[in-house]
Write a protein that holds these residues in place. Structure first.
Motif, PDB file in Angstrom:
ATOM      1  N   VAL A 451       0.827  -1.207   0.000  1.00 21.32           N
ATOM      2  CA  VAL A 451       0.000   0.000   0.000  1.00 21.32           C
ATOM      3  C   VAL A 451       0.863   1.259   0.000  1.00 21.32           C
ATOM      4  O   VAL A 451       0.537   2.255  -0.641  1.00 21.32           O
ATOM      5  CB  VAL A 451      -0.927  -0.016   1.233  1.00 21.32           C
ATOM      6  CG1 VAL A 451      -1.640   1.316   1.399  1.00 21.32           C
ATOM      7  CG2 VAL A 451      -1.916  -1.169   1.121  1.00 21.32           C
ATOM      8  N   LEU A 452       1.992   1.194   0.713  1.00 19.97           N
ATOM      9  CA  LEU A 452       2.796   2.379   0.977  1.00 19.97           C
ATOM     10  C   LEU A 452       4.049   2.404   0.121  1.00 19.97           C
ATOM     11  O   LEU A 452       4.526   1.369  -0.339  1.00 19.97           O
ATOM     12  CB  LEU A 452       3.189   2.417   2.455  1.00 19.97           C
ATOM     13  CG  LEU A 452       2.032   2.293   3.456  1.00 19.97           C
ATOM     14  CD1 LEU A 452       2.567   2.157   4.863  1.00 19.97           C
ATOM     15  CD2 LEU A 452       1.090   3.476   3.333  1.00 19.97           C
ATOM     16  N   LEU A 563      -0.168  -9.508  -1.611  1.00 21.54           N
ATOM     17  CA  LEU A 563      -0.680  -8.181  -1.267  1.00 21.54           C
ATOM     18  C   LEU A 563      -0.475  -7.941   0.217  1.00 21.54           C
ATOM     19  O   LEU A 563      -1.027  -8.658   1.062  1.00 21.54           O
ATOM     20  CB  LEU A 563      -2.165  -8.083  -1.628  1.00 21.54           C
ATOM     21  CG  LEU A 563      -2.877  -6.778  -1.261  1.00 21.54           C
ATOM     22  CD1 LEU A 563      -2.207  -5.580  -1.915  1.00 21.54           C
ATOM     23  CD2 LEU A 563      -4.352  -6.852  -1.657  1.00 21.54           C
ATOM     24  N   LEU A 564       0.325  -6.940   0.535  1.00 16.84           N
ATOM     25  CA  LEU A 564       0.705  -6.643   1.923  1.00 16.84           C
ATOM     26  C   LEU A 564       0.032  -5.356   2.380  1.00 16.84           C
ATOM     27  O   LEU A 564       0.298  -4.280   1.845  1.00 16.84           O
ATOM     28  CB  LEU A 564       2.237  -6.511   2.008  1.00 16.84           C
ATOM     29  CG  LEU A 564       2.836  -6.096   3.351  1.00 16.84           C
ATOM     30  CD1 LEU A 564       2.520  -7.132   4.419  1.00 16.84           C
ATOM     31  CD2 LEU A 564       4.350  -5.916   3.211  1.00 16.84           C
ATOM     32  N   HIS A 590      -2.025 -14.097  -2.375  1.00 17.26           N
ATOM     33  CA  HIS A 590      -1.631 -14.199  -0.972  1.00 17.26           C
ATOM     34  C   HIS A 590      -1.906 -12.838  -0.324  1.00 17.26           C
ATOM     35  O   HIS A 590      -1.294 -11.839  -0.707  1.00 17.26           O
ATOM     36  CB  HIS A 590      -0.143 -14.531  -0.848  1.00 17.26           C
ATOM     37  CG  HIS A 590       0.219 -15.872  -1.408  1.00 17.26           C
ATOM     38  ND1 HIS A 590       0.337 -17.001  -0.632  1.00 17.26           N
ATOM     39  CD2 HIS A 590       0.483 -16.258  -2.685  1.00 17.26           C
ATOM     40  CE1 HIS A 590       0.656 -18.028  -1.404  1.00 17.26           C
ATOM     41  NE2 HIS A 590       0.761 -17.611  -2.655  1.00 17.26           N
ATOM     42  N   LEU A 591      -2.815 -12.803   0.623  1.00 17.86           N
ATOM     43  CA  LEU A 591      -3.154 -11.550   1.307  1.00 17.86           C
ATOM     44  C   LEU A 591      -2.563 -11.583   2.712  1.00 17.86           C
ATOM     45  O   LEU A 591      -2.898 -12.450   3.525  1.00 17.86           O
ATOM     46  CB  LEU A 591      -4.670 -11.364   1.378  1.00 17.86           C
ATOM     47  CG  LEU A 591      -5.161 -10.138   2.144  1.00 17.86           C
ATOM     48  CD1 LEU A 591      -4.616  -8.855   1.530  1.00 17.86           C
ATOM     49  CD2 LEU A 591      -6.687 -10.110   2.189  1.00 17.86           C
ATOM     50  N   CYS A 592      -1.660 -10.644   2.986  1.00 13.42           N
ATOM     51  CA  CYS A 592      -1.024 -10.519   4.300  1.00 13.42           C
ATOM     52  C   CYS A 592      -1.632  -9.317   4.998  1.00 13.42           C
ATOM     53  O   CYS A 592      -1.391  -8.165   4.590  1.00 13.42           O
ATOM     54  CB  CYS A 592       0.486 -10.337   4.151  1.00 13.42           C
ATOM     55  SG  CYS A 592       1.293 -11.618   3.163  1.00 13.42           S
ATOM     56  N   ALA A 593      -2.418  -9.550   6.037  1.00 21.80           N
ATOM     57  CA  ALA A 593      -3.111  -8.432   6.665  1.00 21.80           C
ATOM     58  C   ALA A 593      -3.596  -8.811   8.051  1.00 21.80           C
ATOM     59  O   ALA A 593      -3.899  -9.975   8.333  1.00 21.80           O
ATOM     60  CB  ALA A 593      -4.313  -8.004   5.809  1.00 21.80           C
ATOM     61  N   ASP A 594      -3.669  -7.811   8.896  1.00 19.75           N
ATOM     62  CA  ASP A 594      -4.341  -7.939  10.182  1.00 19.75           C
ATOM     63  C   ASP A 594      -5.831  -7.709   9.961  1.00 19.75           C
ATOM     64  O   ASP A 594      -6.225  -6.846   9.178  1.00 19.75           O
ATOM     65  CB  ASP A 594      -3.786  -6.911  11.167  1.00 19.75           C
ATOM     66  CG  ASP A 594      -4.419  -7.032  12.533  1.00 19.75           C
ATOM     67  OD1 ASP A 594      -3.973  -7.892  13.308  1.00 19.75           O
ATOM     68  OD2 ASP A 594      -5.359  -6.263  12.801  1.00 19.75           O
ATOM     69  N   ALA A 595      -6.672  -8.469  10.639  1.00 22.16           N
ATOM     70  CA  ALA A 595      -8.114  -8.371  10.429  1.00 22.16           C
ATOM     71  C   ALA A 595      -8.629  -6.953  10.678  1.00 22.16           C
ATOM     72  O   ALA A 595      -9.472  -6.439   9.930  1.00 22.16           O
ATOM     73  CB  ALA A 595      -8.842  -9.366  11.331  1.00 22.16           C
ATOM     74  N   ALA A 596      -8.138  -6.290  11.716  1.00 25.11           N
ATOM     75  CA  ALA A 596      -8.618  -4.940  12.034  1.00 25.11           C
ATOM     76  C   ALA A 596      -8.256  -3.951  10.936  1.00 25.11           C
ATOM     77  O   ALA A 596      -9.041  -3.046  10.614  1.00 25.11           O
ATOM     78  CB  ALA A 596      -8.041  -4.483  13.369  1.00 25.11           C
TER      79      ALA A 596
END
Length: 619
Positions: A451-452, A563-564, A590-596
């Motif tokens: 994203v960044l 995807l991070l 592959h999605l790397c993410a915190d649920a919140a």
């Protein structure tokens, strides 16, 4: 404390924004603080992707909460200022030379208000012609071969092609795999057939997109479509329009060195009959205004895009504004249904709508078929939940593990650490390819999207880490294979247009040693088997492409996408960003993410402030 000082302390205006405000004060010390601050905000808004600053609703744009002026009083101060023009109507040029324009509760930098006004006028010009009825009946047999499911108007691809035969300004929207390019391929065949039927020369076609890669992807898709249609017995002469090469919009319009102007404009239009533009969601306000003005009288403009993707990086949300005025495209206008009966037959019940009285006569057809996917990737349910902002549904799908090809790495913030060897295996394979053509083909198999741009999870940091790992491993086998930041196997992303090199923003290349051990930068050529070679030191602005921001990846596809999402809340997160990132995948996601963090992203729209929809007559 003044409003300008409060904004400065909050870190909102950039130096250039504040310079505009202070410059107005130097020219006229009586300039009220509210006017000076509004000028800085109008300038800042453009840098943030907006066409204007909403004086009536500043809280919707800024997280900071200074003591905002009351909206009505603020408008009165702006209307009284010598620095602000107030046009008497939306379709007239702003009077005087004031640098700011106040209209419909929006404060514009004059230039961007004029871009918006000119774009609206150009779109009305293109869409306002009489529908072309000539030759429609004579195309019925060919149309039935190209769209065998067309009867009744339920086949949206058939409907889009038929409507584009009638009208000169058409929008075809839909997600990946809904058949936008397939539809356009058949439309171009039909236009060639009608030209021959009416004794006219074949239509002159221009294919364009915001980036070189997106343009070439469209051209490649049309060439593949031509091969399929040839196999179905469509004669070769009708397939010639599908051989057109793709171009960036900048190259199509013809840049003038050291100038924001182009060679093609209203007084020197493009020499074409049809302009097809893919990835329209990526086009910013100034570029779209210049494109529309360069389309000649009598020519067609067909815009293809996915409205659920991110809007352009630069100012405006052009596709969103046009679609707001054109309608949802789910039903045919009654007059179109009658005119197209030879092609589509009688419409099914509920398939038409009354003609709407609108100053904007464009036609929009929305394609609804499932997202592009392979047998290994079941992306459509997740993409739908993300598009709708359904965080609970998206998390249930991700955690349930029932989507083939979709992998949820919940809470994983550093895939380079946790999955280092698997990722490095792909990047090492690039350096071990038999040649540049093979390496470039392999390059599209995997991409790390983030994203960044800055920070620990930003593209710049990730690329630096990947480079260090690759160079360390490379040094064990090829001690001379790295020099001046370039190394054997380095993926490159061009970040500016270079017409001298014929390299454009978004183009992907790779550094490889040639037979003499010299590092050469290779980029795709017209023939995929014959890449073009450049000395690395001569390249236009570029960066590494192992990791890319989602914005940079728009218009591209990769077999496997990682995807991070960031570890902490960030204002740039939105459902459009997540949707854009995950739909870059062809075979595996592959999605790397915190649920919140994912929940926060899906709760937010990538809002852009623009007056285009209102200017085009949207309700």
């Amino acid at each position: 404390m003044s409003l300008l000082e409060a904004l400065r302390r909050a870190g909102v205006p950039r130096t250039v924004d504040e310079a505009l405000a202070l410059g107005l004060r130097r020219l006229d010390p009586a300039t009220p603080d509210a006017v000076a601050a509004a000028a800085a905000l109008a300038s800042w808004a453009v840098s943030a992707g907006h066409a204007a600053f909403p004086v009536d609703d500043p809280r919707g744009l800024l997280e900071q909460e200074p003591d905002w002026p009351e909206a009505e009083a603020w408008r009165r101060e702006l209307q009284a200022s010598r620095w602000v023009a107030c046009p008497p109507a939306a379709d007239v040029e702003a009077p005087g030379q004031a640098p700011l324009v106040l209209e419909h509760g929006l404060l514009y930098l004059r230039r961007y208000r004029e871009y918006e006004r000119r774009l609206a006028a150009g779109l009305r010009r293109l869409g306002g012609g009489t529908p072309e009825m000539d030759g429609i009946a004579g195309l019925a047999s060919l149309f039935a071969r190209l769209f065998p499911q067309a009867a009744g108007g339920e086949d949206r691809q058939a409907r889009a092609a038929a409507v584009a035969l009638l009208h000169r300004l058409v929008l075809v929207t839909g997600g990946p795999g809904t058949g936008k390019t397939t539809t356009i391929a058949r439309l171009l065949v039909l236009l060639a057939a009608r030209a021959r039927l009416l004794g006219r020369p074949p239509p002159r076609i221009a294919l364009a997109a915001p980036t070189g890669r997106a343009a070439e992807r469209m051209a490649e898709s049309l060439r593949r479509a031509a091969q399929l249609l040839a196999g179905e017995g469509i004669e070769e002469a009708l397939l010639e329009p599908l051989a057109a090469s793709g171009s960036t919009l900048h190259r199509l319009l013809g840049p003038v060195p050291d100038s924001p102007q182009f060679r093609h404009h209203a007084d020197h239009p493009l020499d074409v009959d049809v302009v097809v533009v893919d990835e329209a969601s990526m086009i910013d306000l100034p570029l779209m205004a210049k494109l529309v003005e360069a389309v000649p009288e009598g020519a067609r403009l067909v815009l293809l895009g996915d409205p659920d993707q991110l809007p352009s990086v630069e100012a405006g949300d052009v596709l969103g504004g046009i679609l707001a005025a054109a309608g949802d495209g789910l039903r045919l206008a009654e007059t179109d249904a009658q005119a197209l009966r030879p092609l589509l037959g009688s419409p099914a019940a509920g398939a038409t709508e009354p003609d709407r009285a609108t100053p904007f006569p464009a036609r929009h057809v929305r394609l609804l078929r499932g997202l592009r996917q392979s047998e290994a990737l079941d992306l459509a349910p997740l993409a739908g939940a993300v598009r709708d902002g359904d965080a609970a549904g998206a998390l249930a799908l991700l955690r349930g593990g029932g989507l083939s090809g979709v992998h949820f790495h919940e809470g994983l913030g550093d895939p380079l650490q946790a999955r280092r060897e698997a990722l490095l295996a792909h990047w090492n394979a690039l350096a071990e390819a038999a040649g540049p053509a093979e390496a470039l083909a392999l390059a599209g198999r995997l991409r790390l999207l983030t994203v960044l741009r800055e920070g620990p999870q930003g593209a710049r940091t990730l690329n630096a880490r990947i480079e260090a790992l690759l160079v360390e491993r490379l040094a064990q086998h090829r001690p001379r294979a790295a020099a001046d930041g370039f190394f054997h196997g380095r993926l490159l992303l061009v970040t500016e247009n270079s017409y001298r090199h014929r390299l454009f923003n978004g183009d992907i290349g790779i550094c490889l040693e040639d037979g003499d051990g010299t590092l050469v930068a290779w980029f795709p050529g017209a023939d995929p088997a014959s890449p073009r070679a450049f000395h690395p030191a001569t390249l236009p602005a570029h960066e590494s492409a192992f990791a890319m921001t989602v914005h940079k990846a728009q218009g591209s596809e990769f077999d496997e996408v990682w995807l991070l999402l960031p570890a902490r809340p960030n204002r740039v997160l939105s459902r459009e960003l997540v949707y854009t990132g995950l739909t870059r995948a062809r075979h595996a996601l592959h999605l790397c993410a915190d649920a919140a963090i994912l929940e926060q992203a899906l709760a937010r729209h990538a809002r852009r402030v623009t007056g285009l929809a209102w200017r085009l007559g949207a309700p």
